[in-house]
Design a protein around this motif. Structure first.
Motif, PDB file in Angstrom:
ATOM      1  N   GLU A  72       0.848  -1.191   0.000  1.00  0.00           N
ATOM      2  CA  GLU A  72       0.000   0.000   0.000  1.00  0.00           C
ATOM      3  C   GLU A  72       0.886   1.246   0.000  1.00  0.00           C
ATOM      4  O   GLU A  72       1.960   1.266   0.605  1.00  0.00           O
ATOM      5  CB  GLU A  72      -0.908   0.007   1.224  1.00  0.00           C
ATOM      6  N   VAL A  73       0.398   2.281  -0.694  1.00  0.00           N
ATOM      7  CA  VAL A  73       1.154   3.526  -0.794  1.00  0.00           C
ATOM      8  C   VAL A  73       0.822   4.391   0.409  1.00  0.00           C
ATOM      9  O   VAL A  73      -0.348   4.704   0.648  1.00  0.00           O
ATOM     10  CB  VAL A  73       0.801   4.272  -2.100  1.00  0.00           C
ATOM     11  N   ASP A  74       1.850   4.758   1.180  1.00  0.00           N
ATOM     12  CA  ASP A  74       1.566   5.627   2.330  1.00  0.00           C
ATOM     13  C   ASP A  74       1.431   7.072   1.871  1.00  0.00           C
ATOM     14  O   ASP A  74       1.819   7.437   0.760  1.00  0.00           O
ATOM     15  CB  ASP A  74       2.651   5.483   3.410  1.00  0.00           C
ATOM     16  N   GLU A  75       0.895   7.920   2.707  1.00  0.00           N
ATOM     17  CA  GLU A  75       0.585   9.308   2.349  1.00  0.00           C
ATOM     18  C   GLU A  75       1.838  10.110   2.008  1.00  0.00           C
ATOM     19  O   GLU A  75       1.816  10.957   1.112  1.00  0.00           O
ATOM     20  CB  GLU A  75      -0.183   9.978   3.497  1.00  0.00           C
ATOM     21  N   THR A  76       2.913   9.845   2.726  1.00  0.00           N
ATOM     22  CA  THR A  76       4.155  10.584   2.456  1.00  0.00           C
ATOM     23  C   THR A  76       4.663  10.291   1.045  1.00  0.00           C
ATOM     24  O   THR A  76       5.051  11.204   0.298  1.00  0.00           O
ATOM     25  CB  THR A  76       5.243  10.200   3.480  1.00  0.00           C
ATOM     26  N   GLU A  77       4.661   9.005   0.680  1.00  0.00           N
ATOM     27  CA  GLU A  77       5.109   8.624  -0.666  1.00  0.00           C
ATOM     28  C   GLU A  77       4.199   9.215  -1.726  1.00  0.00           C
ATOM     29  O   GLU A  77       4.663   9.746  -2.742  1.00  0.00           O
ATOM     30  CB  GLU A  77       5.148   7.106  -0.794  1.00  0.00           C
ATOM     31  N   TRP A  78       2.882   9.123  -1.506  1.00  0.00           N
ATOM     32  CA  TRP A  78       1.943   9.616  -2.511  1.00  0.00           C
ATOM     33  C   TRP A  78       2.055  11.130  -2.684  1.00  0.00           C
ATOM     34  O   TRP A  78       1.923  11.644  -3.782  1.00  0.00           O
ATOM     35  CB  TRP A  78       0.510   9.220  -2.145  1.00  0.00           C
TER      36      TRP A  78
END
Length: 286
Positions: free
Chosen positions: A119-125
């Motif tokens: 899953e893509v975390d918010e920081t990465e996104w």
């Protein structure tokens, strides 16, 4: 409308490259190539591109490169060994020799390769979104530079048409005088025939009026000025410029059909050539 934007974002375990290419199109035609890890965000990406890019055939690509040992693709060893054991047993029972490329064959069989989709975390996104926005900005900058070049080209072509229009005035008086003399010469050949001179004068005036091109010239000048003012408005006016070019074409064609003079017709051909170059490049305007 053509353009290109590229931005690279680096995370501790990933290198993300965003590329956006745009070609000419009457509407927004968007195609995307997105790694599976970001597939759930595709609608958000499309929405961002739709808001930012008005028209064009747009190709959006995300390239993902994993750094170090954090690669989500792994070989399922148990499944691999199970396939190998079955193939070896069949080979022994049937007497068929094991293929030399059995290793590559097994790797292509179902479930041998495991893709762990994290899953893509918010920081990465957030980092990915910032990279997308920067790539869009670069594409827009590319379009602005191309737009400046097109603006200069259009104004040069419009100026050329204006100068050609002035050239027509040199031949207008001679043209009408030549037409009058030709008609009178034809009448002199049938001098024995009686005709109504008043009616002839009326018909002559009517015929000369039909050949008058002042209205076409006036309308063409207005269209040329309107075209330039539309360019200077700084808004996305591609369709509007196309409509104005059509009106310009109509007036130039009428000038050609009314000219009835070799030199004037040559000038009209030159005006058509200049206008055709404008119409070709209008496809590049938003």
């Amino acid at each position: 409308m053509t353009g290109f934007g590229k931005e690279i974002a680096e995370l501790p375990s990933k290198k993300i490259t965003i590329e956006i290419k745009a070609l000419n199109s009457k509407q927004l035609d968007l195609s995307t190539h997105i790694p599976s890890i970001y597939k759930e965000k595709e609608m958000e990406i499309r929405s961002l591109l739709n808001k930012s890019l008005e028209r064009g055939k747009v190709e959006f690509n995300v390239y993902l490169e994993y750094i170090g040992s954090s690669v989500p693709t792994q070989i399922n060893q148990a499944t691999f060994e199970n396939y190998y054991a079955q193939i070896a047993a069949i080979s022994q029972q049937s007497g068929i020799e094991m293929p030399g490329d059995v290793f590559h064959t097994i790797l292509r069989l179902p479930d041998v390769i495991k893709n762990e989709i994290a899953e893509v975390d918010e920081t990465e996104w957030k980092t990915v979104c910032e990279a997308i926005e920067k790539a869009i900005s670069k594409l827009k900058e590319f379009r602005v530079q191309e737009g400046k070049m097109l603006s200069d080209l259009f104004k040069q072509k419009i100026s050329n048409i204006e100068h050609l229009l002035l050239e027509i005035e040199k031949y207008e008086g001679k043209r009408l005088e030549k037409i009058k003399n030709r008609i009178i010469e034809q009448l002199e050949k049938v001098a024995a025939q009686d005709y109504d001179k008043n009616r002839f004068e009326q018909e002559m005036i009517y015929y000369i009026e039909k050949l008058d091109v002042n209205e076409e010239k006036t309308r063409l000048i207005n269209h040329l000025q309107y075209f330039v003012s539309t360019i200077n408005s700084g808004e996305a006016q591609g369709k509007k410029l196309g409509f104005i070019a059509q009106e310009m074409s109509r007036e130039i064609n009428t000038l050609g059909s009314k000219s009835n003079h070799a030199e004037m017709q040559k000038i009209v051909v030159q005006m058509k050539d200049e206008l055709e170059q404008i119409k070709e490049q209008i496809l590049n305007v938003l």
